[in-house]
Design a protein around this motif. Sequence first.
Motif, short mmCIF file in Angstrom:
data_model
loop_
_atom_site.label_atom_id
_atom_site.label_comp_id
_atom_site.label_asym_id
_atom_site.label_seq_id
_atom_site.Cartn_x
_atom_site.Cartn_y
_atom_site.Cartn_z
N LEU A 49 14.22 -37.06 13.38
CA LEU A 49 14.10 -36.48 14.63
C LEU A 49 13.00 -37.04 15.27
O LEU A 49 12.86 -37.05 16.53
N LEU A 50 11.68 -36.97 14.52
CA LEU A 50 10.57 -37.05 15.29
C LEU A 50 10.33 -38.80 15.35
O LEU A 50 9.58 -39.20 16.39
N GLY A 51 11.28 -39.44 14.66
CA GLY A 51 10.95 -40.86 14.90
C GLY A 51 11.49 -41.42 16.40
O GLY A 51 11.01 -42.20 16.67
N HIS A 52 12.68 -40.88 16.72
CA HIS A 52 13.08 -41.07 18.06
C HIS A 52 11.97 -40.81 19.05
O HIS A 52 11.98 -41.39 20.23
N ALA A 53 11.10 -39.82 18.82
CA ALA A 53 9.97 -39.45 19.75
C ALA A 53 8.92 -40.32 19.62
O ALA A 53 7.64 -39.92 20.08
N GLY A 54 8.94 -41.35 18.65
CA GLY A 54 7.62 -42.12 18.42
C GLY A 54 6.48 -41.21 17.67
O GLY A 54 5.43 -41.78 17.66
N GLN A 55 6.82 -40.41 16.84
CA GLN A 55 5.85 -39.60 16.08
C GLN A 55 6.07 -39.75 14.66
O GLN A 55 6.16 -38.74 13.82
N LEU A 56 5.97 -40.73 14.13
CA LEU A 56 6.10 -41.06 12.74
C LEU A 56 4.76 -40.93 11.86
O LEU A 56 4.62 -39.94 11.34
N GLY A 91 14.77 -35.07 7.34
CA GLY A 91 15.34 -34.85 8.75
C GLY A 91 14.36 -34.65 10.00
O GLY A 91 14.50 -35.25 11.22
N GLY A 92 13.02 -34.23 9.40
CA GLY A 92 11.93 -34.22 10.31
C GLY A 92 11.41 -35.72 10.78
O GLY A 92 11.25 -36.24 12.00
N GLY A 137 16.39 -46.84 10.14
CA GLY A 137 16.66 -45.60 9.69
C GLY A 137 17.06 -44.77 10.92
O GLY A 137 17.40 -43.63 10.55
N PHE A 138 17.01 -45.29 12.10
CA PHE A 138 17.30 -44.18 13.27
C PHE A 138 18.68 -44.53 13.52
O PHE A 138 18.75 -44.12 14.78
N ALA A 139 19.77 -45.32 12.93
CA ALA A 139 20.85 -45.64 13.59
C ALA A 139 21.81 -44.51 13.73
O ALA A 139 22.63 -44.31 14.54
N CYS A 140 21.53 -43.19 13.02
CA CYS A 140 21.79 -41.96 13.43
C CYS A 140 20.94 -41.33 13.99
O CYS A 140 19.90 -40.98 13.63
N PRO A 141 20.92 -40.68 15.50
CA PRO A 141 19.87 -40.26 16.13
C PRO A 141 19.74 -38.76 15.80
O PRO A 141 18.99 -38.56 16.67
N ASP A 142 20.58 -38.24 15.22
CA ASP A 142 20.52 -36.73 15.02
C ASP A 142 20.46 -36.63 13.43
O ASP A 142 20.90 -37.31 12.76
N TRP A 143 20.18 -35.22 13.14
CA TRP A 143 20.18 -34.71 11.73
C TRP A 143 20.56 -33.31 11.68
O TRP A 143 19.93 -32.59 12.41
#
Length: 630
Positions: free
Chosen positions: A143-150, A139-140, A60-66
Amino acid sequence: MICYYNRVVSAITNCNEKDCIMDSRSRREFSLLLYASLAAVLAVFVLNILGGMLRVSQTGFACPDWPTCFGAWGLPSVGAAASSDLTLSLAHRAVTIIAGLFVLAGACLAFRWFKKDRLLAYPMYLAALAYSFQVLLGGGVTLLGHAGQLSWLNILHSFLSLFIQVLLIIPLVVAFYRLSEQASGQSFEFRSPFANLSLVFACLVVMVWISGSLVSYFHAAQACSGWPLCWPGSALGWLSFAHRIAVSLASMAAAAWLWRAWLTQRSQVAILVATTATFVMFVAQALLGVILKPGSPTYLLALHQATAIAVWAVTGAQLTILGLTRRRIEDEALDRASLAGRQPLALLKDLLMLTKPIVVLLLLVTTFAGMVIGARQWPSPALAFWTLFGGFLAAGGSGAINQYIDRFDDLKMQRTQKRPIPSGRLTPAEGLAFGTAMLLVSFYLTVAFVNLLAALLCLAGMVYYVLIYSIFLKKTTVQNIVIGGGAGAIPPLVGWAAATGSLNIPSLFLFALVFVWTPPHFWALALVRAKDYARAGVPMLPVVRGEQETRWQILIYTIELVILTLLLPVFGLGGGIYLIGAAVLGLWLFGAAWQVWKEGGNKRAWKMYRYSSMYLAFIFFVLMIDRLVK
């Protein structure tokens, strides 16, 4: 004056001319909301499948931004790692926009015309509000998934998506029932034991979904690897174990729920069909969960996600219908009392008769022949069993639904008056529910134990026969048999695909063979039963154009069929053995068709009908032997 609304349900209402004019306007408004709700439900369903695939596959994080993707509002640049993961992510975002537009359209229609109808307006408003929040939440998550805060945010996102699905189903079902004039209340009422049991099952489905989501997110399945039970040695093991307990409880409740439905809801078509379909899909989801392993095909993952969402959606639809119909204990007691005196063996016989077993047997012959011809060898016992069993379920289920659709016409025809539904031995609800269950089981078993292509071909045959032929063609055109013959021509392709995993040009000639064979075969029967078809209003060729024209068309199509069979070796199907056999069989069938043309009469037509059935089996048998010998 009588107003009709008879596209899907049979509903007749007495009203004066002024009422009908007003009713016509109301129907148009209800229809627009119905279509908007249906579009929103389907779009959100696809969206949930894509979202589930993104979550489970962790892509789900193939697109790094939103809301952009690699800084672009449209397709990212070529250098932005164009991969399947990125494609799936972009598809998810595109469907999000489309679904949002449909949800917004439904909310606007509800606000304009139905703001005082609580069952139509409130769920649609809430769905639009929840969808807006869902988009922001998505969107959250990105964005937060890349920071490891799922953690809980992802779970909330998943749960809200299913909640929106159910909210959209409520106005869809209510609008349908308003149109069919079967419900007019402004609230739901659950007054019967079966309704209460349905609520319990729905709660257990929620428990299964929540525990399953936690197991998926924390990868707890590996901590409890035994099946069906294991001894958990950690917190994650206990989580996986708790999920299995929830599944077990829901499974027992589902079995009791299905049993109760067939006892107390046999007069309720929508309720019995929805309950039966939900049970089959619930079991199928568990089966797919067992089959899924690391590295399993993507289509199995997608089907597992789609089935989970469908269970949730159909359960919501079933509860909505129960709340609208407001059945009481007394109503269920009447349905149960009507079962008095029914013998189990007689019930099994009637259910078997719904499948049209003689027709199914001939279809299975062509399916098995397709396997042998395609692979040029005998199929393995396991492959042959699952392919033929799936084919039997697909053809039998289609036949059962066809008998449900034709139940009023069958009463008018001497040949079909004694079928289980028109004779009253089975209710229409039982016939449709049984057929629906067979179709679903066929699809899932064929996907799981054969291959996807064979399953999709089975599905195409079901849709072709039930929708294209039974509903749209049979009573609208004299070419019903010619066009509808495609449904019966698909089984050889199923067999070929099951054995080889693909289709090619020679396989299509098997389709063509059965397609051209169908008209003379069924027109011969139509000559014998012309009066029956005329009483039922079915525009078969003898009814519309007369016996002489029908006899001529039988001869023409038979000549075309024989020529086609003799040309098969030119396209790589068959050799010398087949050519001799096809020539002999062709002369035999042509002789029967010639007698129909020159002499006429029911005796000759009936002989042509029987001979053509044997001809099809023999021509496939000869072709099969030829392929094995070469």
